[in-house]
Design a protein around this motif. Structure first.
Motif, short mmCIF file in Angstrom:
data_model
loop_
_atom_site.label_atom_id
_atom_site.label_comp_id
_atom_site.label_asym_id
_atom_site.label_seq_id
_atom_site.Cartn_x
_atom_site.Cartn_y
_atom_site.Cartn_z
N ASN A 172 -22.61 -30.32 100.28
CA ASN A 172 -23.90 -31.02 100.18
C ASN A 172 -24.06 -32.11 101.23
N GLY A 173 -23.61 -31.81 102.47
CA GLY A 173 -23.80 -32.75 103.57
C GLY A 173 -22.87 -33.93 103.56
N GLY A 174 -21.83 -33.88 102.75
CA GLY A 174 -20.89 -34.99 102.68
C GLY A 174 -19.81 -34.90 103.76
N GLN A 175 -18.66 -35.42 103.45
CA GLN A 175 -17.56 -35.46 104.41
C GLN A 175 -16.84 -34.11 104.46
N LEU A 190 -24.65 -26.90 97.52
CA LEU A 190 -24.61 -26.24 98.83
C LEU A 190 -23.37 -26.70 99.60
N PHE A 191 -22.78 -25.79 100.33
CA PHE A 191 -21.57 -26.14 101.09
C PHE A 191 -21.56 -25.43 102.44
N ARG A 192 -20.74 -25.96 103.32
CA ARG A 192 -20.57 -25.37 104.64
C ARG A 192 -19.08 -25.25 104.92
#
Length: 211
Positions: A172-175, A190-192
């Motif tokens: 989710n746009g974190g670290q 959501l993840f990348r």
């Protein structure tokens, strides 16, 4: 092979070549570059000379001439071309043949340095310390008449498997957080994902699938 039987009758005082006539006690010289007497096809040629004196005494001699203008054939038989090798040390083996015989096989590596070759019709370069990647070897076969043929061979070596590592997950746009290969990560947002793939030589393809 091609065989032409040619009979040359020599009479005293007759011109035998472009340059001289036969005289008593002189050497007999026969040239194959006379007009109408040119030989271009590789093969074995038999020249027959018959001498007859005024009394009728006859002497015949023959001479075999083998014409070879063709370069020798040379092949590398192992390792098979375009097959990747994994051994730290190996030998390159090959064959060469020629109608007049193979006199020598010489070789150079990618940097132009001479490489020792053993044998002629069946030859080898022994105990090569292989290097990751593609290395070029140039082989030259020379026959007994000086005809040459060159064979360029590429040795392909891959010692190591590809490496897949440095997995990171960003939720989710974190670290970015590093994760281990083959691990399980629980997420509800959501993840990348990102990672790296490398090889000690070079990669052919990288494929990502979702199951």
């Amino acid at each position: 092979c091609v065989e032409i039987k040619k009979t040359i009758v020599i009479k005293e005082g007759e011109a035998l070549t472009i340059n001289e006539k036969l005289q008593t006690g002189k050497e007999i010289s026969i040239s194959t570059d006379q007009s109408g007497d040119k030989i271009y096809v590789d093969g074995n040629y038999v020249f027959k000379v018959t001498a007859i004196d005024w009394k009728g005494n006859e002497v015949t001699n023959s001479l075999n001439i083998t014409l070879d203008k063709t370069s020798p054939a040379i092949e590398v038989i192992s390792p098979v071309a375009d097959e990747w090798q994994t051994a730290a040390k190996l030998s390159i083996k090959g064959t060469s043949e020629d109608a007049s015989g193979v006199a020598s096989i010489t070789a150079k590596d990618s940097q132009g340095n001479p490489v020792a070759v053993t044998g002629t019709t069946s030859w080898s370069v022994k105990d090569i310390q292989t290097v990751e990647g593609e290395s070029t070897y140039t082989f030259v076969s020379t026959d007994t008449l000086g005809n040459v043929e060159t064979k360029v061979y590429t040795l392909k070596v891959d010692h190591n498997d590809p490496v897949i590592d440095n997995y990171f997950i960003n939720i989710n746009g974190g670290q970015d957080n590093k994760i281990e290969a083959n691990s399980t990560v629980m997420v509800n947002k959501l993840f990348r994902l990102r990672g790296s793939v490398s090889d000690s030589y070079k990669l052919k393809t990288v494929e990502l699938t979702l199951t």
